[in-house]
Write a protein that holds these residues in place. Structure first.
Motif, PDB file in Angstrom:
ATOM      1  N   ALA A  52       6.042  -0.980   5.712  1.00  0.00           N
ATOM      2  CA  ALA A  52       5.572  -2.231   5.095  1.00  0.00           C
ATOM      3  C   ALA A  52       4.072  -2.189   4.879  1.00  0.00           C
ATOM      4  O   ALA A  52       3.561  -2.658   3.843  1.00  0.00           O
ATOM      5  CB  ALA A  52       5.961  -3.414   5.979  1.00  0.00           C
ATOM      6  N   GLU A  53       3.333  -1.618   5.823  1.00  0.00           N
ATOM      7  CA  GLU A  53       1.885  -1.501   5.673  1.00  0.00           C
ATOM      8  C   GLU A  53       1.534  -0.558   4.520  1.00  0.00           C
ATOM      9  O   GLU A  53       0.587  -0.810   3.765  1.00  0.00           O
ATOM     10  CB  GLU A  53       1.279  -0.990   6.975  1.00  0.00           C
ATOM     11  N   ILE A  54       2.293   0.514   4.389  1.00  0.00           N
ATOM     12  CA  ILE A  54       2.052   1.446   3.275  1.00  0.00           C
ATOM     13  C   ILE A  54       2.309   0.749   1.944  1.00  0.00           C
ATOM     14  O   ILE A  54       1.551   0.916   0.981  1.00  0.00           O
ATOM     15  CB  ILE A  54       2.940   2.690   3.429  1.00  0.00           C
ATOM     16  N   LYS A  55       3.373  -0.056   1.894  1.00  0.00           N
ATOM     17  CA  LYS A  55       3.678  -0.789   0.658  1.00  0.00           C
ATOM     18  C   LYS A  55       2.529  -1.720   0.287  1.00  0.00           C
ATOM     19  O   LYS A  55       2.132  -1.834  -0.884  1.00  0.00           O
ATOM     20  CB  LYS A  55       4.963  -1.585   0.823  1.00  0.00           C
ATOM     21  N   LYS A  56       1.976  -2.378   1.291  1.00  0.00           N
ATOM     22  CA  LYS A  56       0.874  -3.293   1.036  1.00  0.00           C
ATOM     23  C   LYS A  56      -0.332  -2.540   0.480  1.00  0.00           C
ATOM     24  O   LYS A  56      -0.999  -3.007  -0.446  1.00  0.00           O
ATOM     25  CB  LYS A  56       0.504  -4.009   2.335  1.00  0.00           C
ATOM     26  N   LEU A  57      -0.587  -1.364   1.042  1.00  0.00           N
ATOM     27  CA  LEU A  57      -1.704  -0.551   0.547  1.00  0.00           C
ATOM     28  C   LEU A  57      -1.465  -0.112  -0.895  1.00  0.00           C
ATOM     29  O   LEU A  57      -2.373  -0.108  -1.725  1.00  0.00           O
ATOM     30  CB  LEU A  57      -1.898   0.673   1.438  1.00  0.00           C
ATOM     31  N   LEU A  58      -0.228   0.275  -1.183  1.00  0.00           N
ATOM     32  CA  LEU A  58       0.080   0.764  -2.524  1.00  0.00           C
ATOM     33  C   LEU A  58       0.079  -0.368  -3.556  1.00  0.00           C
ATOM     34  O   LEU A  58      -0.005  -0.109  -4.765  1.00  0.00           O
ATOM     35  CB  LEU A  58       1.437   1.455  -2.532  1.00  0.00           C
ATOM     36  N   ASP A  59       0.188  -1.632  -3.094  1.00  0.00           N
ATOM     37  CA  ASP A  59       0.111  -2.776  -4.007  1.00  0.00           C
ATOM     38  C   ASP A  59      -1.325  -3.142  -4.363  1.00  0.00           C
ATOM     39  O   ASP A  59      -1.559  -4.034  -5.188  1.00  0.00           O
ATOM     40  CB  ASP A  59       0.786  -4.001  -3.365  1.00  0.00           C
ATOM     41  N   ASP A  60      -2.285  -2.431  -3.761  1.00  0.00           N
ATOM     42  CA  ASP A  60      -3.697  -2.727  -4.010  1.00  0.00           C
ATOM     43  C   ASP A  60      -4.020  -2.541  -5.495  1.00  0.00           C
ATOM     44  O   ASP A  60      -3.591  -1.557  -6.116  1.00  0.00           O
ATOM     45  CB  ASP A  60      -4.576  -1.806  -3.158  1.00  0.00           C
ATOM     46  N   GLU A  61      -4.741  -3.481  -6.048  1.00  0.00           N
ATOM     47  CA  GLU A  61      -5.043  -3.431  -7.488  1.00  0.00           C
ATOM     48  C   GLU A  61      -5.893  -2.227  -7.862  1.00  0.00           C
ATOM     49  O   GLU A  61      -5.921  -1.807  -9.020  1.00  0.00           O
ATOM     50  CB  GLU A  61      -5.759  -4.716  -7.913  1.00  0.00           C
ATOM     51  N   THR A  62      -6.567  -1.622  -6.870  1.00  0.00           N
ATOM     52  CA  THR A  62      -7.357  -0.417  -7.164  1.00  0.00           C
ATOM     53  C   THR A  62      -6.461   0.705  -7.677  1.00  0.00           C
ATOM     54  O   THR A  62      -6.783   1.396  -8.646  1.00  0.00           O
ATOM     55  CB  THR A  62      -8.087   0.054  -5.892  1.00  0.00           C
ATOM     56  N   ILE A  63      -5.341   0.882  -7.014  1.00  0.00           N
ATOM     57  CA  ILE A  63      -4.387   1.915  -7.445  1.00  0.00           C
ATOM     58  C   ILE A  63      -3.816   1.566  -8.809  1.00  0.00           C
ATOM     59  O   ILE A  63      -3.661   2.417  -9.684  1.00  0.00           O
ATOM     60  CB  ILE A  63      -3.264   2.062  -6.400  1.00  0.00           C
ATOM     61  N   GLU A  64      -3.501   0.306  -8.998  1.00  0.00           N
ATOM     62  CA  GLU A  64      -2.920  -0.130 -10.266  1.00  0.00           C
ATOM     63  C   GLU A  64      -3.838   0.195 -11.428  1.00  0.00           C
ATOM     64  O   GLU A  64      -3.398   0.560 -12.518  1.00  0.00           O
ATOM     65  CB  GLU A  64      -2.656  -1.639 -10.200  1.00  0.00           C
TER      66      GLU A  64
END
Length: 812
Positions: free
Chosen positions: A536-548
């Motif tokens: 769940a923590e990894i998912k939250k990190l991957l939802d970061d707008e920086t990656i997007e």
């Protein structure tokens, strides 16, 4: 008594030659189909070289009986247009799967969707924490000034993102992790496995199966779907067929070359074409009878007996040359048909029987070994020598009677080539003996220092560039060069215990070849519930707008796939697709029969016998914590056992052959002194052979180790015939012995060398090494016979060279 028996048999043969000839022709006629069947059944598997009750063979058969044949045909397809080939491969697989001879076509990674969805459950809790921290650090670095995030496999990205996770996947998949296909990282090479259907999956079936698959692929016309596609073939089916085809092709070449060479020598020696009929017709019939007997007793040939046709031909023709030479000699003296046949049977027949019996005994004692390369070779060759001698004894009197009965084919000239070997007696004997002694010392030193056993099977196989290229391409997809070994277990408890035991062997042995081990229970990772919060923590990190904002193209697809896997739920064994479990668990009996796989380091190539033996020592018997023994098996373990048994049995085989030869000579000569004298050419010749082999860089290997008992069996003939004739002449008149029997020995040796010479032209390096080693051995023995043996006889019986040895002989 012997003289009377010989004369009676000669008389009967002359009188009854017609019914005798008809009976022999009928015997040959009915033997031909059996002999042909034998040569159609050549087994190239190493398991056929060990006893059926040998531990590793029994375990290997247990695995194949339950899980089926472990060999498959592998397609390796190169392309410059991956998209087109990816669209064509499922169609090709479906087309092939419809063929009734195919059990399965494996073109898509088994359980790819399942593993892709649950990939974050497979790293340990610690690895998952580490992955989360690396992603977090990378995002923070990008926020501080990074312009672009790349999730490719460069070194910086490996350290900070998916390197460890990729390593985990490489134990599950071959090739590029993110592809559902078996493909390399560049997606230009693809792999498709085709599994044959059937029960008797031997090399004959594999040959038909390979031809059928190639025809079906041509029918599919892959080029119409992808013009750049190039298909290569490898896998156990193809390598077995290649080994078989190489052996059979080379045997035909060797037979043709040997036949032409022997025929030419016989014609030159007897100075007439017709003489070849009296040499080759009994030889051919004897070969047919012998291989028909072998069909009834064994039913197949193996890698070491497949070339026996050339060897037994070279052995058997000696009888034909010696017997016909004596017949010509007697007729040239004015003897009639019966008298000449009687002398031939009495004198040359006796020495031929002694030589044949010692040769046969030297081979037949090999049957007590465990190594079937020796046992089956010894049985076929030992019987073959005596069968061919019997063929000459039975057929030659009949043939000579037929020749003499028909006026227009009756011979009027009886002569052989005069090699003038008596001139060699002019060489100083003491000097020759000193040269012999020096040669033996040098040979022994060279053999001790330089002569070695070559363990690398790759060095003695038949080269095949197409197969080698296919294997090189395959290793771009699957870096594993060795097939995994397996342990057959019968419960979950045993599977887990065996896995732990293998891991302990790996961890306690720094030099081990073992990389990892897996059972069906490895498919369900532990501590899944503990991993959910981290995911769940990894998912939250991957939802970061920086990656997007920063991730693009293929990298964005990877991130989206990783985000989807963070939402996966824990699973049990019931959720694992059966296509994956079938690799570990028998479809019919379930957990009652399971396999635990042992994987090796990718760079390990078990064609090197020393590595195979090292691995076998580690995994042949593995003790668990409770003391229970588990046994791993694979084709590599079988190969290691074959080498171990062969190297263990080789000294015993040579020693037994030597003892058998000595004892039979003792029965014939009745004195140890005479026996040792007759063995001098053999013993000195073998020593000289080993020295020449070492000086010229030749090694012993898996194939030519059989040459030592062969040379023991064949090499004794020369000394026996020479010394018998020397005794017949009253231990004197050595010039006559050299001019008559000496000339015959030269021809018999040369024709035997000719029998082996065909192998020197073989494409198969193992067969070539047999031909070279045997030729060196035979020529070495001939040199001792012609140059040194007369000097030894003259030393032991002074005056023998000038006809004054009779008085000395009487004292002996």
């Amino acid at each position: 008594m012997l003289e009377r028996m010989a004369r009676t048999y000669a008389n009967l043969s002359v009188k009854l030659f017609i019914p005798a000839a008809l009976c022999l022709a009928a015997l040959t006629y009915f033997s031909v189909p059996k002999a042909v069947s034998l040569f159609k059944n050549i087994k190239t598997d190493f398991a056929t070289l060990l006893p059926d009750d040998y531990a590793s063979v029994v375990r290997y058969n247990d695995v194949t009986d339950i899980f089926g044949q472990l060999k498959n045909l592998t397609l390796i397809i190169e392309t410059k247009e991956p998209e087109k080939l990816q669209a064509a491969i499922p169609k090709l697989a479906g087309f092939l799967a419809a063929d009734p001879s195919i059990e399965e076509v494996d073109w898509r990674k088994r359980g790819y969707d399942f593993f892709d969805e649950h990939k974050l459950f497979f790293p340990s809790v610690e690895d998952l924490h580490d992955l989360r921290d690396r992603i977090d650090r990378r995002i923070q670095r990008e926020k501080l000034g990074g312009l672009y995030i790349s999730f490719e496999d460069d070194e910086d990205d490996k350290k900070d993102t998916f390197g460890d996770l990729k390593d985990k996947y490489e134990e599950t998949y071959s090739g590029k992790i993110t592809s559902e296909f078996y493909t390399d990282d560049s997606e230009t090479v693809y792999l498709v496995n085709i599994f044959p259907r059937g029960e008797k999956l031997d090399v004959a079936y594999f040959k038909k199966f390979a031809a059928r698959i190639k025809g079906r692929i041509a029918e599919f016309d892959l080029g119409a779907h992808d013009p750049t596609a190039r298909v290569h073939y490898t896998g156990g089916v193809i390598t077995s067929v290649h080994e078989y085809d190489s052996l059979t092709r080379d045997l035909k070449v060797a037979g043709a070359v040997a036949g032409i060479a022997m025929l030419s020598l016989v014609i030159l020696y007897f100075r007439k074409l017709r003489a070849s009929l009296f040499v080759f017709l009994p030889l051919g019939c004897g070969l047919v009878w012998n291989f028909a007997i072998a069909w009834h007793m064994i039913g197949h040939l193996n890698m070491t007996t497949a070339f026996l046709f050339s060897i037994i031909s070279g052995l058997g023709i000696d009888f034909g040359i010696l017997l016909n030479s004596r017949y010509y000699e007697e007729r040239a003296r004015g003897a009639g048909l019966v008298e000449a046949l009687s002398a031939m049977l009495l004198h040359t027949g006796r020495s031929s029987f002694t030589a044949g019996a010692t040769t046969a005994a030297a081979f037949l004692v090999l049957i007590i070994n465990d190594f079937k390369g020796f046992t089956e070779f010894g049985l076929i060759a030992g019987l073959g020598v005596m069968v061919i001698l019997a063929a000459y004894i039975l057929m030659l009197p009949c043939m000579r009677a037929i020749e003499d009965a028909i006026p227009w084919i009756r011979s009027v000239r009886f002569e052989t080539a005069d090699l003038r070997l008596e001139r060699l007696l002019a060489l100083p004997g003491p000097k020759m003996l000193k040269v012999l002694a020096a040669s033996l010392v040098v040979s022994a030193l060279l053999a001790a220092v330089f002569l070695r056993f070559n363990f690398n099977f790759a060095h003695i196989r038949a080269p095949n560039r197409a197969l080698e290229l296919a294997q090189e391409l395959e290793h771009r997809i699957n870096p594993q060069r060795a097939v995994p070994s397996v342990i057959l277990v019968h419960s979950e408890k045993d599977a887990r215990a065996a896995k732990r035991a293998v891991e302990r062997v790996r961890d306690e042995n720094p030099g081990t070849l073992i990389s990892s081990t897996r059972s069906v229970y490895s498919l369900v990772p532990e501590e899944q519930e503990k991993k959910l919060p981290i995911m769940a923590e990894i998912k939250k990190l991957l939802d970061d707008e920086t990656i997007e904002k920063l991730v693009k193209g293929e990298d964005k697809e990877k991130i989206e796939g990783l985000k989807r896997s963070t939402g996966a739920r824990p699973f049990t064994m019931k959720d694992v697709p059966s296509s994956i479990k079938d690799f570990f668990v028998d479809k019919k009996t379930g957990e009652e029969n399971q396999l635990v796989y042992i994987f090796l380091n990718p760079e390990v190539d078990l064609k090197d016998g020393r590595l195979a033996m090292r691995l076998a020592d580690d995994i042949r018997e593995i003790r668990a914590d409770d003391g229970k023994a588990y046994h791993a098996v694979s084709s590599s373990v079988i190969f290691a056992d074959v080498l171990t048994v062969m190297l263990r049995d080789s000294p015993k085989a040579v020693a037994l052959s030597f003892v058998a030869v000595f004892l039979l000579l003792m029965l014939d000569f009745r004195r140890a002194r005479f026996t040792l004298v007759a063995m001098v050419p053999l013993l000195c010749g073998i020593a000289l052979m080993l020295g020449i082999m070492s000086a010229t860089g030749m090694d012993f290997n898996f194939f030519n180790m059989i040459v030592l008992p062969i040379i023991l069996g064949m090499g004794i003939d020369c000394g026996v015939h020479m010394f018998h004739r020397f005794q017949e002449e009253g231990y004197q008149n050595l010039p006559r012995v050299m001019a008559t029997t000496g000339g015959s020995i030269v021809m018999t040796t040369l024709t035997t060398v000719a029998g082996f010479s065909g192998m020197i032209f073989a494409h198969h390096k193992g067969l070539r090494s047999i031909g070279m080693a045997a030729s060196v051995g035979l020529i070495s023995i001939l040199i001792v016979n012609l140059l040194f043996f007369p000097a030894i006889l003259t030393k032991l019986w002074p005056g023998a060279g000038i006809g004054k040895g009779a008085q000395t002989a009487k004292k002996d």
